[in-house]
Write a protein that holds these residues in place. Structure first.
Motif, PDB file in Angstrom:
ATOM      1  N   GLN A 118      36.498  -5.490 -28.725  1.00 45.02           N
ATOM      2  CA  GLN A 118      36.880  -5.758 -27.338  1.00 45.02           C
ATOM      3  C   GLN A 118      35.938  -6.784 -26.707  1.00 45.02           C
ATOM      4  O   GLN A 118      36.374  -7.649 -25.947  1.00 45.02           O
ATOM      5  CB  GLN A 118      36.903  -4.461 -26.518  1.00 45.02           C
ATOM      6  CG  GLN A 118      37.485  -4.651 -25.136  1.00 45.02           C
ATOM      7  CD  GLN A 118      38.910  -5.190 -25.170  1.00 45.02           C
ATOM      8  OE1 GLN A 118      39.775  -4.650 -25.872  1.00 45.02           O
ATOM      9  NE2 GLN A 118      39.164  -6.258 -24.426  1.00 45.02           N
ATOM     10  N   GLU A 119      34.647  -6.702 -27.028  1.00 48.12           N
ATOM     11  CA  GLU A 119      33.691  -7.699 -26.525  1.00 48.12           C
ATOM     12  C   GLU A 119      34.101  -9.094 -26.972  1.00 48.12           C
ATOM     13  O   GLU A 119      34.066 -10.047 -26.184  1.00 48.12           O
ATOM     14  CB  GLU A 119      32.285  -7.394 -27.040  1.00 48.12           C
ATOM     15  CG  GLU A 119      31.656  -6.144 -26.465  1.00 48.12           C
ATOM     16  CD  GLU A 119      30.409  -5.701 -27.228  1.00 48.12           C
ATOM     17  OE1 GLU A 119      29.964  -6.418 -28.147  1.00 48.12           O
ATOM     18  OE2 GLU A 119      29.896  -4.624 -26.897  1.00 48.12           O
ATOM     19  N   ARG A 121      37.160 -10.093 -27.804  1.00 54.15           N
ATOM     20  CA  ARG A 121      38.385 -10.457 -27.074  1.00 54.15           C
ATOM     21  C   ARG A 121      38.067 -10.866 -25.639  1.00 54.15           C
ATOM     22  O   ARG A 121      38.745 -11.710 -25.067  1.00 54.15           O
ATOM     23  CB  ARG A 121      39.378  -9.299 -27.084  1.00 54.15           C
ATOM     24  CG  ARG A 121      40.078  -9.091 -28.417  1.00 54.15           C
ATOM     25  CD  ARG A 121      41.225  -8.111 -28.318  1.00 54.15           C
ATOM     26  NE  ARG A 121      40.800  -6.740 -28.179  1.00 54.15           N
ATOM     27  CZ  ARG A 121      40.485  -5.926 -29.179  1.00 54.15           C
ATOM     28  NH1 ARG A 121      40.542  -6.357 -30.425  1.00 54.15           N
ATOM     29  NH2 ARG A 121      40.108  -4.679 -28.946  1.00 54.15           N
ATOM     30  N   ASN A 122      37.013 -10.275 -25.069  1.00 55.48           N
ATOM     31  CA  ASN A 122      36.618 -10.607 -23.701  1.00 55.48           C
ATOM     32  C   ASN A 122      35.768 -11.870 -23.622  1.00 55.48           C
ATOM     33  O   ASN A 122      35.341 -12.259 -22.539  1.00 55.48           O
ATOM     34  CB  ASN A 122      35.845  -9.434 -23.072  1.00 55.48           C
ATOM     35  CG  ASN A 122      36.724  -8.236 -22.820  1.00 55.48           C
ATOM     36  OD1 ASN A 122      37.944  -8.334 -22.818  1.00 55.48           O
ATOM     37  ND2 ASN A 122      36.101  -7.086 -22.623  1.00 55.48           N
ATOM     38  N   TRP A 124      32.673 -12.465 -24.974  1.00 57.46           N
ATOM     39  CA  TRP A 124      31.214 -12.341 -24.918  1.00 57.46           C
ATOM     40  C   TRP A 124      30.601 -13.371 -25.847  1.00 57.46           C
ATOM     41  O   TRP A 124      31.101 -13.610 -26.943  1.00 57.46           O
ATOM     42  CB  TRP A 124      30.785 -10.944 -25.328  1.00 57.46           C
ATOM     43  CG  TRP A 124      31.037  -9.892 -24.293  1.00 57.46           C
ATOM     44  CD1 TRP A 124      32.041  -9.862 -23.355  1.00 57.46           C
ATOM     45  CD2 TRP A 124      30.286  -8.698 -24.100  1.00 57.46           C
ATOM     46  NE1 TRP A 124      31.956  -8.727 -22.597  1.00 57.46           N
ATOM     47  CE2 TRP A 124      30.893  -7.988 -23.026  1.00 57.46           C
ATOM     48  CE3 TRP A 124      29.178  -8.151 -24.724  1.00 57.46           C
ATOM     49  CZ2 TRP A 124      30.417  -6.771 -22.578  1.00 57.46           C
ATOM     50  CZ3 TRP A 124      28.705  -6.931 -24.272  1.00 57.46           C
ATOM     51  CH2 TRP A 124      29.313  -6.261 -23.203  1.00 57.46           C
TER      52      TRP A 124
END
Length: 164
Positions: A118-119, A121-122, A124
């Motif tokens: 998720q990081e 995909r976000n 980061w």
């Protein structure tokens, strides 16, 4: 015994209230009150990552935080990521690439890797080479059996597979 004001949170999609001992860790609450024993107690000092769960999308060592501190939070444990009959892509990749040996650290590894995905995909920021970046992002999760290269292969496979 002193009781904390009630805390309410969502664990794996179900709402729970907690009004017990304010000194009880999230780890002990999950294991002993909710019988979610996938989350493991390793070092009990936040050094090994076996107790990693996801709280509001972030990786948390559940042995280092109190249950009452999670009021209003959404918590995901390994039991909330997949089931034996419907594994997540990451769980399937761990099996395919032998990303575990004894399996003790595996729930924490998978929770951490799920948050890591998720990081990414976000957006980061990364530190450089893809595998070095993955190793750094997973550095809070220890594997005494040394399955690190297989864990990285499993994570990389999920990153590289096309979205379903």
């Amino acid at each position: 015994m002193f009781r904390a004001p009630p805390a309410r949170f969502v664990v794996n999609g179900a709402e729970f209230d907690y009004a017990g001992d304010p000194r009880r860790t999230l780890l002990d609450f999950l294991r002993y009150d909710l019988a979610l024993c996938g989350t493991k107690k390793g070092c009990d000092h936040g050094q090994c990552g076996a107790c990693t769960v996801i709280v509001d999308g972030k990786r948390v060592n559940s042995c280092l935080t109190l249950a009452v501190m999670q009021d209003g939070c959404e918590i995901t444990t390994i039991e909330g990521i997949g089931t034996p009959h419907h594994l997540s892509a990451l769980q399937r990749a761990f099996i395919k690439h032998d990303g575990f040996q004894c399996g003790y650290c595996t729930p924490g590894q998978i929770c951490s890797a799920t948050a890591l995905l998720q990081e990414l995909r976000n957006g980061w920021p990364s530190i450089g080479e893809p595998d070095d970046d993955l190793r750094e992002r997973m550095s809070g999760n220890l594997c005494r059996c040394g399955a690190y290269s297989n864990i990285i292969m499993a994570i990389r496979e999920v990153i590289e597979e096309p979205a379903a």
